[in-house]
Design a protein around this motif. Structure first.
Motif, PDB file in Angstrom:
ATOM      1  N   UNK A 153       0.645  -1.059  -0.105  1.00 56.08           N
ATOM      2  CA  UNK A 153       0.027  -0.002   0.115  1.00 56.08           C
ATOM      3  C   UNK A 153       0.932   1.365  -0.028  1.00 56.08           C
ATOM      4  N   UNK A 154       1.670   1.234  -1.064  1.00 57.13           N
ATOM      5  CA  UNK A 154       2.556   2.455  -1.011  1.00 57.13           C
ATOM      6  C   UNK A 154       1.495   3.742  -1.500  1.00 57.13           C
ATOM      7  N   UNK A 155       2.315   4.816  -0.782  1.00 56.82           N
ATOM      8  CA  UNK A 155       1.739   6.041  -1.182  1.00 56.82           C
ATOM      9  C   UNK A 155       0.122   6.216  -0.486  1.00 56.82           C
ATOM     10  N   UNK A 156      -0.110   5.349   0.370  1.00 56.61           N
ATOM     11  CA  UNK A 156      -1.449   5.312   0.953  1.00 56.61           C
ATOM     12  C   UNK A 156      -1.251   6.418   2.051  1.00 56.61           C
ATOM     13  N   UNK A 157      -2.612   6.805   2.593  1.00 57.60           N
ATOM     14  CA  UNK A 157      -2.732   8.081   3.377  1.00 57.60           C
ATOM     15  C   UNK A 157      -2.668   7.434   5.017  1.00 57.60           C
ATOM     16  N   UNK A 158      -2.319   6.210   5.213  1.00 52.10           N
ATOM     17  CA  UNK A 158      -2.050   5.795   6.638  1.00 52.10           C
ATOM     18  C   UNK A 158      -3.233   5.559   7.279  1.00 52.10           C
ATOM     19  N   UNK A 159      -4.449   5.395   6.569  1.00 48.71           N
ATOM     20  CA  UNK A 159      -5.838   5.206   7.526  1.00 48.71           C
ATOM     21  C   UNK A 159      -5.944   3.792   6.915  1.00 48.71           C
ATOM     22  N   UNK A 160      -6.190   2.953   7.990  1.00 53.29           N
ATOM     23  CA  UNK A 160      -6.705   1.572   7.710  1.00 53.29           C
ATOM     24  C   UNK A 160      -5.400   0.539   7.730  1.00 53.29           C
ATOM     25  N   UNK A 161      -5.498  -0.578   7.176  1.00 53.48           N
ATOM     26  CA  UNK A 161      -4.359  -1.577   7.220  1.00 53.48           C
ATOM     27  C   UNK A 161      -2.801  -1.067   6.461  1.00 53.48           C
ATOM     28  N   UNK A 162      -2.131  -1.525   6.927  1.00 58.57           N
ATOM     29  CA  UNK A 162      -0.647  -0.846   6.254  1.00 58.57           C
ATOM     30  C   UNK A 162      -0.426  -1.907   5.229  1.00 58.57           C
ATOM     31  N   UNK A 163      -0.803  -2.883   4.817  1.00 52.73           N
ATOM     32  CA  UNK A 163      -0.324  -3.880   3.829  1.00 52.73           C
ATOM     33  C   UNK A 163      -1.718  -4.857   3.704  1.00 52.73           C
ATOM     34  N   UNK A 164      -1.357  -5.369   2.606  1.00 53.01           N
ATOM     35  CA  UNK A 164      -2.688  -6.440   2.005  1.00 53.01           C
ATOM     36  C   UNK A 164      -2.068  -7.664   1.314  1.00 53.01           C
ATOM     37  N   UNK A 165      -2.870  -8.658   1.423  1.00 53.10           N
ATOM     38  CA  UNK A 165      -2.469 -10.017   0.643  1.00 53.10           C
ATOM     39  C   UNK A 165      -3.662 -10.303  -0.172  1.00 53.10           C
TER      40      UNK A 165
END
Length: 318
Positions: free
Chosen positions: A133-145
């Motif tokens: 989740x590069x360039x995400x706004x920091x809200x919610x999960x920090x990675x995903x599969x």
């Protein structure tokens, strides 16, 4: 699949930016059969077991403590397209802010159609994805599969391989990427800074070659280390799987090969091969523990030159 609806969405692209993302989503999904994710209880358990076993084995061989995302998503093709439109939109934001002047003579319709085509093609072929989740706004999960179940099922059939074994192989590969980002908490930020630098330059009509060269070197390290961990961690021989996938790629028609090059998939393959050769040399000369030092900090990343001369990297970090 509704190709008429897909074309209508592209030709009706509107808005102020160079890409109409709502039209991208509609066009890409209209051109793609979603596929079924009606899994049996056994299949659901299989995905969960594969991820859990992969985490255990990769931790053992790498010596790295890391977590996988809390939620493992079993997706159809439309789910994957939706998730990645969000990513593409984040990446393209600096270019969009500068409007059509960045791409003179190129219309919103062309941009929207190109992006739709890319996402539809990838959505039909991606098997699994670890998303930091590069360039995400920091809200919610920090990675995903993600696992794109219809694609795994279809490709396993085309390759004439056991589905459960093929699924497990994909799971192990994606979990190795989780291990890399777990070993290097700084890696996401480093990739983001290189991406932002390169994209910002493009937005001003320039090319930051150094930023893209560094980005390529980092991704080569990421793909190569993942291959190393796969060789060490996977609990079965899998050369036949790799060989069949390679044969399928080489057997593509010229148009398909051209499209792969346009999407950068040929570059990704080169990163796999170049990175694998680098880490094989390091492990043969030293150990897996030495190879893992690449994630101690950005200063330990091999340069473009060191990827071709791993002995220089070893001399520098020891």
């Amino acid at each position: 699949m509704n190709l008429y609806r897909s074309v209508r969405a592209v030709t009706g692209a509107s808005g102020n930016g160079p890409i109409d993302w709502a039209a991208v989503a509609e066009a890409a999904k209209s051109a793609t059969e979603p596929g079924s994710i009606e899994l049996s209880a056994e299949q659901k358990t299989g995905y969960a077991t594969d991820v859990r076993d992969a985490r255990t084995r990769v931790r053992e061989v790498s010596g790295v403590s890391f977590d996988v995302p809390d939620t493992i998503e079993i997706q159809n093709r439309h789910h994957w397209i939706d998730a990645n439109i969000t990513t593409f939109k984040r990446v393209m934001e600096p270019v969009e802010e500068h409007g059509p002047s960045v791409l003179p003579g190129v219309s919103r319709v062309v941009n929207t159609g190109t992006m739709s085509f890319m996402l539809a093609l990838l959505g039909n072929n991606v098997l699994g994805q670890y998303d930091p989740l590069l360039l995400a706004d920091g809200e919610g999960d920090d990675h995903a599969l993600y696992f794109v179940h219809p694609n795994i099922e279809r490709i396993a059939g085309k390759l004439d391989v056991d589905f459960d074994r093929f699924r497990r192989w994909i799971a192990f590969h994606e979990v190795t990427h989780a291990a890399e980002f777990g070993a290097a908490p700084w890696l996401s930020g480093h990739l983001e800074s290189r991406m932002e630098s390169g994209i910002e330059a493009l937005a001003h009509g320039e090319v930051d070659r150094e930023a893209f060269r560094e980005l390529d070197a980092v991704m080569t390290s990421v793909e190569g280390y993942a291959e190393l961990l796969m060789d060490e961690a996977f609990d079965d021989e899998y050369e036949d799987l790799r060989r069949k996938i390679e044969a399928r790629r080489k057997g593509m028609n010229p148009l398909s090969k051209l499209v792969r090059r346009m999407l950068g998939l040929g570059m990704k393959r080169r990163q796999y091969e170049r990175g694998k050769e680098f880490f094989e040399y390091v492990v043969d000369a030293e150990s897996v523990e030495t190879a893992t030092k690449v994630w101690d900090g950005p200063e330990n990343l091999p340069s473009d030159d060191e990827l071709d001369h791993p002995e220089r990297w070893l001399a520098r970090i020891e």
